[in-house]
Motif scaffolding. Structure first.
Motif, PDB file in Angstrom:
ATOM      1  N   LEU A   1     -50.415  40.740  16.913  1.00 37.30           N
ATOM      2  CA  LEU A   1     -49.296  41.380  16.203  1.00 37.30           C
ATOM      3  C   LEU A   1     -48.104  40.417  16.108  1.00 37.30           C
ATOM      4  N   ALA A   2     -47.808  39.764  17.228  1.00 37.55           N
ATOM      5  CA  ALA A   2     -46.677  38.813  17.246  1.00 37.55           C
ATOM      6  C   ALA A   2     -46.922  37.686  16.237  1.00 37.55           C
ATOM      7  N   GLU A   3     -48.180  37.234  16.181  1.00 40.48           N
ATOM      8  CA  GLU A   3     -48.502  36.139  15.243  1.00 40.48           C
ATOM      9  C   GLU A   3     -48.336  36.594  13.792  1.00 40.48           C
ATOM     10  N   GLU A   4     -48.663  37.872  13.516  1.00 39.13           N
ATOM     11  CA  GLU A   4     -48.533  38.395  12.147  1.00 39.13           C
ATOM     12  C   GLU A   4     -47.094  38.394  11.661  1.00 39.13           C
ATOM     13  N   ALA A   5     -46.155  38.417  12.590  1.00 38.62           N
ATOM     14  CA  ALA A   5     -44.738  38.517  12.202  1.00 38.62           C
ATOM     15  C   ALA A   5     -44.103  37.162  11.944  1.00 38.62           C
ATOM     16  N   ALA A   6     -44.892  36.082  12.073  1.00 36.46           N
ATOM     17  CA  ALA A   6     -44.330  34.743  11.816  1.00 36.46           C
ATOM     18  C   ALA A   6     -43.844  34.701  10.369  1.00 36.46           C
ATOM     19  N   GLY A   7     -42.625  34.250  10.162  1.00 36.64           N
ATOM     20  CA  GLY A   7     -42.081  34.171   8.803  1.00 36.64           C
ATOM     21  C   GLY A   7     -41.304  35.414   8.387  1.00 36.64           C
ATOM     22  N   PHE A   8     -41.337  36.467   9.217  1.00 36.69           N
ATOM     23  CA  PHE A   8     -40.540  37.669   8.918  1.00 36.69           C
ATOM     24  C   PHE A   8     -39.065  37.395   9.211  1.00 36.69           C
ATOM     25  N   ALA A   9     -38.192  38.257   8.697  1.00 35.97           N
ATOM     26  CA  ALA A   9     -36.754  38.131   8.990  1.00 35.97           C
ATOM     27  C   ALA A   9     -36.497  38.332  10.483  1.00 35.97           C
ATOM     28  N   GLY A  10     -37.240  39.234  11.101  1.00 33.13           N
ATOM     29  CA  GLY A  10     -37.121  39.475  12.540  1.00 33.13           C
ATOM     30  C   GLY A  10     -38.302  38.870  13.280  1.00 33.13           C
ATOM     31  N   SER A  11     -38.618  39.405  14.468  1.00 37.80           N
ATOM     32  CA  SER A  11     -39.704  38.818  15.269  1.00 37.80           C
ATOM     33  C   SER A  11     -40.334  39.884  16.161  1.00 37.80           C
TER      34      SER A  11
END
Ligand SMILES: NC(=O)c1ccc[n+]([C@@H]2O[C@H](COP(=O)([O-])OP(=O)(O)OC[C@H]3O[C@@H](n4cnc5c(N)ncnc54)[C@H](OP(=O)(O)O)[C@@H]3O)[C@@H](O)[C@H]2O)c1
Length: 252
Positions: free
Chosen positions: A43-53
């Motif tokens: 899940l954490a890896e999927e958020a790479a590049g998002f505005a948040g983390s």
């Protein structure tokens, strides 16, 4: 970045997972907990590049000391938790002939006592600070008794009462307490159901409704609306009408 630090329990799958992604996209820093470390890591890896983390904090909510330690670690790493979504939970349908006290205790220990294990360290921090926001995820299944729902319904009804009581008590400390009562949402939890689920909602839509609800002022966030309102009407019926009607609908 929104500056918000959000903690979501039960984020390795289903509603919690979709909510973590939705909030991280919006710019929140999201601490995610569940027992499955690999699920949280993905899940954490999927958020790479998002505005948040997204930040994994593996946890079993039946362990009170670990819950307290997790809240401390999140605050130390990311800052004070602005919003905590106590969502972790499980379902175990049971027919009356298979009722077992040990299974009942196991489910209550996760859904209800686990919620309390998370609330304890959160309130210890939020009350002295006179700020904070907590959302408890219960279910419309907690409104009234439903067939095969003796364990789950009892845990969800208790969560609803817990949230109502805390809402009244926390008002004076400036802490926002909300209750989330979803209807049927398509997740691994409902994939196990072998009966037709009316108004079954997509999990991303459910996460969107929750995210919007957290920004609003209503105590209860419930969806899909039509299903929830129908169940609220059933809640008003006297037993002599409720049991024959629900018996007939659910036998169909
Ligand atoms: N789906 C629906 O239609 C629906 C409707 C009403 C209410 N709800 C409620 O919404 C919440 C989420 O349900 P869901 O449908 O998303 O179910 P799900 O996909 O099965 O997700 C449940 C989550 O809770 C976690 N969890 C279970 N036991 C835990 C424990 N002891 N410690 C920490 N985490 C634990 C699971 O992760 P691990 O197994 O990795 O620990 C998982 O991340 C539940 O409280 C459920 O009752 C769901």
């Amino acid at each position: 970045m929104t500056g918000r630090v959000v903690w979501i329990t039960g984020a390795s799958s289903g509603i919690g997972r979709a909510l973590a992604l939705t909030l991280a996209k919006r710019g929140d820093r999201v601490a995610v907990s569940a027992r499955s470390e690999t699920g949280l890591q993905h899940l954490a890896e999927e958020a790479a590049g998002f505005a948040g983390s997204i930040h994994p904090y593996p946890l079993d909510i039946t362990q009170p000391e670990t819950c307290a330690d997790t809240v401390d670690r999140i605050a130390g790493d990311l800052g004070d938790i602005t919003l905590a979504v106590l969502n972790a939970g499980t379902h175990h349908p049971v027919e009356a002939h298979a009722f077992a006290a040990s299974d009942f205790a196991k489910l209550i220990n996760i859904n209800l006592i686990g919620t309390g294990n998370c609330l304890d360290p959160l309130l210890k921090r939020m009350i002295p600070a006179q700020k904070g926001h907590i959302a408890i995820v219960a279910s419309v299944a907690g409104y009234r008794g439903l067939p095969t729902s003796a364990y789950y319904g009892a845990s969800k009804a208790a969560q609803i009462n817990l949230a109502e009581s805390l809402k009244l008590d926390l008002y004076r400390y400036g802490i926002k307490l909300q209750l989330v009562n979803p209807g049927f949402v398509k997740t691994p939890l409902t994939d196990k159901n072998d009966f037709p689920m009316p108004f079954l909602m997509d999990v991303d839509e459910a996460a969107e409704r929750m995210a919007r609800g957290f920004d609003g002022r209503s105590f209860e966030i419930t969806f899909p609306r039509r299903f929830a309102y129908l169940l609220k009407l059933l809640r008003l019926l006297p037993y002599r009408l409720y049991f024959p009607l629900v018996g007939r609908i659910t036998r169909a």
